[in-house]
Design a protein around this motif. Structure first.
Motif, PDB file in Angstrom:
ATOM      1  N   VAL A 200       0.849  -1.196   0.000  1.00 35.63           N
ATOM      2  CA  VAL A 200       0.000   0.000   0.000  1.00 35.63           C
ATOM      3  C   VAL A 200       0.881   1.241   0.000  1.00 35.63           C
ATOM      4  N   LEU A 201       0.542   2.212  -0.849  1.00 30.48           N
ATOM      5  CA  LEU A 201       1.157   3.537  -0.784  1.00 30.48           C
ATOM      6  C   LEU A 201       0.067   4.541  -1.135  1.00 30.48           C
ATOM      7  N   GLU A 202      -0.507   5.157  -0.095  1.00 30.99           N
ATOM      8  CA  GLU A 202      -1.636   6.074  -0.283  1.00 30.99           C
ATOM      9  C   GLU A 202      -1.108   7.469  -0.628  1.00 30.99           C
ATOM     10  N   PRO A 203      -1.409   7.987  -1.830  1.00 30.62           N
ATOM     11  CA  PRO A 203      -0.783   9.214  -2.324  1.00 30.62           C
ATOM     12  C   PRO A 203      -1.410  10.493  -1.760  1.00 30.62           C
ATOM     13  N   ALA A 204      -1.256  10.691  -0.465  1.00 33.51           N
ATOM     14  CA  ALA A 204      -1.742  11.902   0.199  1.00 33.51           C
ATOM     15  C   ALA A 204      -0.951  12.079   1.481  1.00 33.51           C
ATOM     16  N   PRO A 205      -0.696  13.308   1.909  1.00 37.05           N
ATOM     17  CA  PRO A 205       0.035  13.517   3.156  1.00 37.05           C
ATOM     18  C   PRO A 205      -0.618  12.751   4.312  1.00 37.05           C
ATOM     19  N   GLY A 206       0.172  11.996   5.026  1.00 38.97           N
ATOM     20  CA  GLY A 206      -0.345  11.161   6.101  1.00 38.97           C
ATOM     21  C   GLY A 206      -0.801   9.798   5.652  1.00 38.97           C
ATOM     22  N   GLY A 207      -0.804   9.536   4.356  1.00 41.03           N
ATOM     23  CA  GLY A 207      -1.242   8.240   3.842  1.00 41.03           C
ATOM     24  C   GLY A 207      -0.322   7.111   4.267  1.00 41.03           C
ATOM     25  N   ARG A 208      -0.884   5.916   4.382  1.00 45.37           N
ATOM     26  CA  ARG A 208      -0.116   4.755   4.830  1.00 45.37           C
ATOM     27  C   ARG A 208       0.804   4.247   3.725  1.00 45.37           C
ATOM     28  N   VAL A 209       1.951   3.733   4.160  1.00 43.82           N
ATOM     29  CA  VAL A 209       2.849   2.995   3.274  1.00 43.82           C
ATOM     30  C   VAL A 209       3.128   1.655   3.957  1.00 43.82           C
ATOM     31  N   VAL A 210       2.853   0.566   3.266  1.00 45.31           N
ATOM     32  CA  VAL A 210       3.074  -0.769   3.812  1.00 45.31           C
ATOM     33  C   VAL A 210       3.684  -1.646   2.728  1.00 45.31           C
ATOM     34  N   LEU A 211       4.744  -2.340   3.073  1.00 43.91           N
ATOM     35  CA  LEU A 211       5.305  -3.360   2.194  1.00 43.91           C
ATOM     36  C   LEU A 211       5.512  -4.611   3.038  1.00 43.91           C
ATOM     37  N   ASP A 212       4.770  -5.653   2.726  1.00 47.03           N
ATOM     38  CA  ASP A 212       4.817  -6.903   3.469  1.00 47.03           C
ATOM     39  C   ASP A 212       5.069  -8.022   2.458  1.00 47.03           C
ATOM     40  N   TYR A 213       6.131  -8.774   2.665  1.00 47.92           N
ATOM     41  CA  TYR A 213       6.429  -9.837   1.715  1.00 47.92           C
ATOM     42  C   TYR A 213       7.084 -11.019   2.429  1.00 47.92           C
ATOM     43  N   ARG A 214       7.209 -12.115   1.695  1.00 51.74           N
ATOM     44  CA  ARG A 214       7.775 -13.330   2.278  1.00 51.74           C
ATOM     45  C   ARG A 214       8.574 -14.070   1.212  1.00 51.74           C
ATOM     46  N   ASP A 215       9.434 -14.940   1.703  1.00 58.64           N
ATOM     47  CA  ASP A 215      10.097 -15.907   0.849  1.00 58.64           C
ATOM     48  C   ASP A 215      10.179 -17.225   1.609  1.00 58.64           C
ATOM     49  N   ALA A 216      10.937 -18.167   1.105  1.00 55.40           N
ATOM     50  CA  ALA A 216      11.009 -19.480   1.752  1.00 55.40           C
ATOM     51  C   ALA A 216      11.666 -19.403   3.125  1.00 55.40           C
ATOM     52  N   GLU A 217      12.411 -18.319   3.389  1.00 58.81           N
ATOM     53  CA  GLU A 217      13.140 -18.206   4.646  1.00 58.81           C
ATOM     54  C   GLU A 217      12.375 -17.464   5.735  1.00 58.81           C
ATOM     55  N   GLY A 218      11.390 -16.642   5.364  1.00 56.74           N
ATOM     56  CA  GLY A 218      10.713 -15.887   6.412  1.00 56.74           C
ATOM     57  C   GLY A 218       9.771 -14.829   5.874  1.00 56.74           C
ATOM     58  N   HIS A 219       9.355 -13.960   6.789  1.00 54.88           N
ATOM     59  CA  HIS A 219       8.362 -12.931   6.526  1.00 54.88           C
ATOM     60  C   HIS A 219       8.963 -11.574   6.899  1.00 54.88           C
ATOM     61  N   TYR A 220       8.713 -10.561   6.075  1.00 48.68           N
ATOM     62  CA  TYR A 220       9.334  -9.252   6.269  1.00 48.68           C
ATOM     63  C   TYR A 220       8.274  -8.157   6.113  1.00 48.68           C
ATOM     64  N   ARG A 221       8.368  -7.117   6.963  1.00 48.11           N
ATOM     65  CA  ARG A 221       7.359  -6.067   6.919  1.00 48.11           C
ATOM     66  C   ARG A 221       8.002  -4.697   7.121  1.00 48.11           C
ATOM     67  N   SER A 222       7.505  -3.737   6.371  1.00 53.41           N
ATOM     68  CA  SER A 222       7.911  -2.343   6.522  1.00 53.41           C
ATOM     69  C   SER A 222       6.652  -1.489   6.560  1.00 53.41           C
ATOM     70  N   GLU A 223       6.668  -0.431   7.398  1.00 57.98           N
ATOM     71  CA  GLU A 223       5.513   0.460   7.524  1.00 57.98           C
ATOM     72  C   GLU A 223       5.997   1.910   7.578  1.00 57.98           C
ATOM     73  N   GLY A 224       5.139   2.821   7.099  1.00 58.65           N
ATOM     74  CA  GLY A 224       5.510   4.227   7.150  1.00 58.65           C
ATOM     75  C   GLY A 224       4.365   5.126   6.728  1.00 58.65           C
ATOM     76  N   ARG A 225       4.707   6.406   6.438  1.00 54.43           N
ATOM     77  CA  ARG A 225       3.719   7.415   6.079  1.00 54.43           C
ATOM     78  C   ARG A 225       4.202   8.256   4.904  1.00 54.43           C
ATOM     79  N   VAL A 226       3.247   8.758   4.141  1.00 50.75           N
ATOM     80  CA  VAL A 226       3.536   9.687   3.044  1.00 50.75           C
ATOM     81  C   VAL A 226       3.647  11.098   3.609  1.00 50.75           C
ATOM     82  N   HIS A 227       4.643  11.838   3.174  1.00 49.05           N
ATOM     83  CA  HIS A 227       4.806  13.231   3.607  1.00 49.05           C
ATOM     84  C   HIS A 227       4.323  14.219   2.554  1.00 49.05           C
ATOM     85  N   ALA A 228       4.507  13.883   1.282  1.00 51.27           N
ATOM     86  CA  ALA A 228       4.080  14.780   0.208  1.00 51.27           C
ATOM     87  C   ALA A 228       3.738  13.948  -1.013  1.00 51.27           C
TER      88      ALA A 228
END
Length: 269
Positions: free
Chosen positions: A159-187
């Motif tokens: 998810v990357l919501e194109p507005a100030p304060g919008g959520r940014v989420v990148l969640d993915y996996r592979d055979a070794e594990g699960h990885y997650r990143s979270e943040g916010r849009v500034h501009a």
């Protein structure tokens, strides 16, 4: 092919094959040359025969075995294919080597919290489509998921919501594990500028480091020039492997985006 490879995977059988490559031989002669007992030699020959590698001709009281070239030629052809594949993808091996070296260097440097704060990276690509198409591939979740990870990874949320304060989420996996990143849009000023932050989380959900991204898209001959700047903060000692992979990882991801857009654009008339 598997049966041939398995049959040749035993040292004693390989020696038998070497001897039979010179000329057909009897069971007794093979046993004497290899130092094996005749029952052992017979079992090895039966395994080679099941794989189609040898044939037996009864000559009176003697059983004489001959080596068949066909299966070995097929194996040779398959091995040549594998060597060709390795050579064709040598670049991916080079990437792995560089990544290993980068991890070693960053691990040695990661001696305290915030050890890499302020480090910057920049990426530049010319993409074969208009800026508004590239923009949609950043802000539409389905399009974003089509490229925002190297091909070896599976995105589970993007998810990357194109507005100030919008959520940014990148969640993915592979055979070794699960990885997650979270943040916010500034501009967000589509289709030309996007600024956001994204924190890589560890297995406990704590921040490993935060990336501050600045994306600009400008019209250029042939399509769009993409420039992506990245500055990292909040780096932990445990983030060394992640930091080591930033340049390689984002390079692969943007190559993936370029390939995705090129396929969608198709041949020009």
């Amino acid at each position: 092919m598997n049966e041939i490879a398995a049959a040749l995977g035993d040292g004693a059988r390989w020696r038998i094959v070497e001897l039979l490559a010179e000329r057909p031989r009897s069971v007794g002669e093979l046993a004497e040359s290899t130092g094996l007992r005749q029952p052992q030699t017979t079992k090895h020959l039966q395994t080679l025969a099941r794989a189609g590698l040898v044939t037996m001709a009864p000559l009176g009281q003697r059983r004489v075995y001959a080596l068949e070239a066909g299966p070995l030629a097929a194996l040779e052809a398959r091995l040549r294919e594998l060597v060709g594949a390795i050579e064709a993808h040598a670049g991916t091996r080079d990437v792995l080597t560089r990544y290993q070296a980068a991890i070693e260097a960053e691990t040695a440097a990661a001696d305290r919290r915030r050890w890499a704060d302020g480090r910057t990276f920049s990426f530049d690509r010319v993409l074969p489509v208009a800026p508004d198409v590239v923009w949609q591939h950043w802000v539409d979740p389905d399009l974003l998921a089509s490229w925002w990870a190297p091909p070896s990874l599976t995105i589970t949320e993007c998810v990357l919501e194109p507005a100030p304060g919008g959520r940014v989420v990148l969640d993915y996996r592979d055979a070794e594990g699960h990885y997650r990143s979270e943040g916010r849009v500034h501009a967000a000023d589509g289709p030309g500028h996007l600024a956001f932050e994204l924190s890589v989380l560890d297995a406990a959900g704590q921040v490993s480091f935060t990336g501050h991204y600045d994306l600009t898209l400008t019209a250029a001959p042939g399509g769009t020039r993409l420039r992506l700047g990245l500055r990292i903060t909040e780096t932990t000692v445990e983030a060394a492997a992640f930091v080591a992979g930033i340049e390689t990882g984002w390079g692969q991801v943007l190559d993936h985006l370029t390939a995705t857009l090129t396929r969608q654009e198709g041949p020009r008339s």
